[in-house]
Design a protein around this motif. Structure first.
Motif: not given
Length: 541
Positions: A446-460
């Motif tokens: 969950g903390g892969g890049m410091g903030m999970m907000g970094m990971m919140n992106m859309a995927h097609p």
């Protein structure tokens, strides 16, 4: 000033030994087809497609080095191949439901390649499986019957770990399927049916393609600084004061668009990935993710000569993390407002077809036809530190989980959603709840890049084979204001093969797996994500 990098093969090319192993696995799972044409297959259409290097005049001045498809029709109707003028894109292919088609793909590139017929319902041997990639100088022969209803499809490479770079070089083209039901409608055709392939690219000072971004490009996808339509910048088209059919394809590696007319005219949508809708839908805008198609009825009737209508990508939020955009830099952020192309009325005419009230009949999937209606199969999307995954795993051919084994000639229910982190370890059975996936088993990164907000992106998300129906879309995210900037442009009616899944959404789809056994891919169509391994395969048995 950003350093620009020429497009090259990914730095982590597989060794010869690594290449040999998956090829053996492929041959174990499903016998590889003969490279030559089958004498027993009587083709109605026989054509050659060559993957080759070339030069293209894209920007003023020096031509750009590209990779492209060129075509040669050996047998079939004269309109089977249409070359787009002044474009590096492959020829537009036009097929008819019921035709028997042979395509001879020859590789004249300096590396392996294979082509996937995105949207077509074909056997595994004709689907462009990554493990079927051919070497320089080899030819792969596809033979299949056209089973699709009328639709606008997409052909492009599906080469493992090189799909993004090969598409970015220029290897892509559109494929139209016609059928009698659609022909009977009398929709705009000929000069009034216009395919529009939208892509973004960056160029260096010598007009050569630049592929900047390094690890951030791979993690979030590539976003170019110039918009090209049909391979041309600042695209403009001249129209008459009558109705047209605009058939749009998002051929970008990762960029998501919000299609909207500059004067606020609603978009009249008549079709999506899998063909015509049952009736037209009017939307203020349409969200348009990589590999999605949208079919628009555009009526210029009553507009005076000289008037212009500009298709723009409107402003939106929440689909790519803001911090990711700052890392990648660039002059054209995802979610900015910018023009895509311009249509100018140059001739007044009095005759124009009328928009049909009813477009098509779709045989909808009934809940009683779904084999696993009480136990949906998960497609859990996750991102961690330099890792993207589906159901906690990256791509491994011939290492199929139990949830990826599908009985042939069944309809399956899937639930697609975001799950934080990257590790699901030994997940193999069905019926595992979302809470378990999104928590204990998948929370480790969950903390892969410091903030999970970094990971919140859309995927097609694209599933190979037959199109699916979207049964429901539920948003339970924590940014309703951002979601409101895209919500009204998500089209869930009709038949789809690619669906945009935003963070906080849960989407349920019903997908048939009829006719063909073998291995069929499902993956994120952000091509950098696909090449990083955000791809798995179903074993249809």
């Amino acid at each position: 000033m950003r350093k620009m990098f020429r497009v090259t093969r990914r730095g982590f090319l597989m060794s010869a030994a690594a290449l040999a192993a998956p090829r053996m696995a492929f041959e174990t799972a499903v016998a590889k087809p003969a490279r030559g044409a089958s004498e027993s297959f009587s083709a109605d259409v026989d054509l050659e497609l060559v993957c080759q290097r070339d030069l293209a005049p894209i920007l003023p001045g020096k031509p750009t080095q590209v990779w492209r498809y060129t075509g040669n029709l050996l047998k079939g109707p004269a309109n089977t191949l249409t070359t787009l003028p002044d474009s590096y894109l492959g020829p537009l292919l036009r097929l008819v439901k019921g035709q028997k088609v042979r395509i001879r793909l020859r590789n004249d590139l300096p590396e392996q390649t294979i082509t996937h017929w995105h949207g077509l319902h074909v056997p595994m041997e004709a689907d462009g499986h990554p493990m079927a990639a051919i070497e320089t100088g080899e030819t792969y022969v596809y033979e299949f019957d056209v089973r699709n209803r009328a639709s606008f499809n997409f052909y492009h490479p599906h080469t493992h770990e090189a799909t993004a770079t090969q598409v970015y070089h220029g290897l892509a083209g559109g494929l139209i399927v016609e059928d009698e039901e659609e022909r009977a409608l009398g929709l705009p055709s000929g000069a009034y049916e216009i395919p529009l392939v939208i892509q973004d690219r960056s160029f260096d000072e010598a007009n050569q393609l630049a592929y900047w971004g390094g690890m951030h490009r791979d993690m979030f996808g590539f976003y170019g600084e110039r918009i090209l339509v049909n391979g041309r910048p600042d695209y403009r088209l001249d129209v008459e004061s009558r109705a047209y059919r605009f058939r749009l394809l998002n051929g970008s590696n990762a960029r998501i668009y919000k299609l909207t007319w500059d004067d606020g005219t609603p978009l009249t949508v008549i079709g999506v990935d899998g063909g015509l809708l049952e009736k037209p839908e009017r939307r203020p805008y349409v969200m348009f993710a990589p590999a999605e198609r949208v079919d628009l009825w555009v009526d210029f009737s009553g507009r005076p000569v000289g008037s212009k209508l500009v298709m723009r990508s409107g402003a939106f939020e929440g689909l790519v993390p803001p911090m990711a955009q700052r890392m990648m830099g660039g002059a054209l952020f995802v979610g900015d407002d910018y023009p895509l192309f311009t249509a100018t009325v140059t001739r007044a005419v009095s005759d124009s077809p009328k928009l049909p009230e009813k477009l098509a009949t779709i045989q909808h999937i009934r809940m009683e036809d779904i084999a696993n209606r009480d136990r949906p199969r998960p497609i859990a999307l996750s991102m961690g530190h330099m890792q993207v995954a589906l159901n906690g795993r990256t791509y491994e051919h011939d290492n199929v989980m139990d949830i990826e084994r599908i009985p042939v000639d069944t309809v399956q229910l899937f639930e697609i959603y975001h799950a934080h982190g990257g590790g699901m370890g030994g997940m193999g059975g069905m019926g595992m709840g979302r809470g378990m996936m999104g928590g204990g088993m998948m929370g480790g990164m969950g903390g892969g890049m410091g903030m999970m907000g970094m990971m919140n992106m859309a995927h097609p998300v694209h599933l190979h084979g037959q199109p699916f129906e979207i049964l429901s879309r539920t948003y339970e995210g924590d940014d309703a204001d951002a979601y409101a900037t895209i919500r009204d442009g998500l089209i869930d009616s009709g038949l789809k093969d690619t669906v945009l899944v935003t963070h906080g959404e849960t989407i349920r789809i019903a997908k048939p797996f009829n006719d063909f056994k073998g291995r069929f891919m499902y993956h994120c169509h952000n091509l950098e994500h696909e090449d990083m391994g955000m791809m798995r395969e179903f074993s249809v048995e």
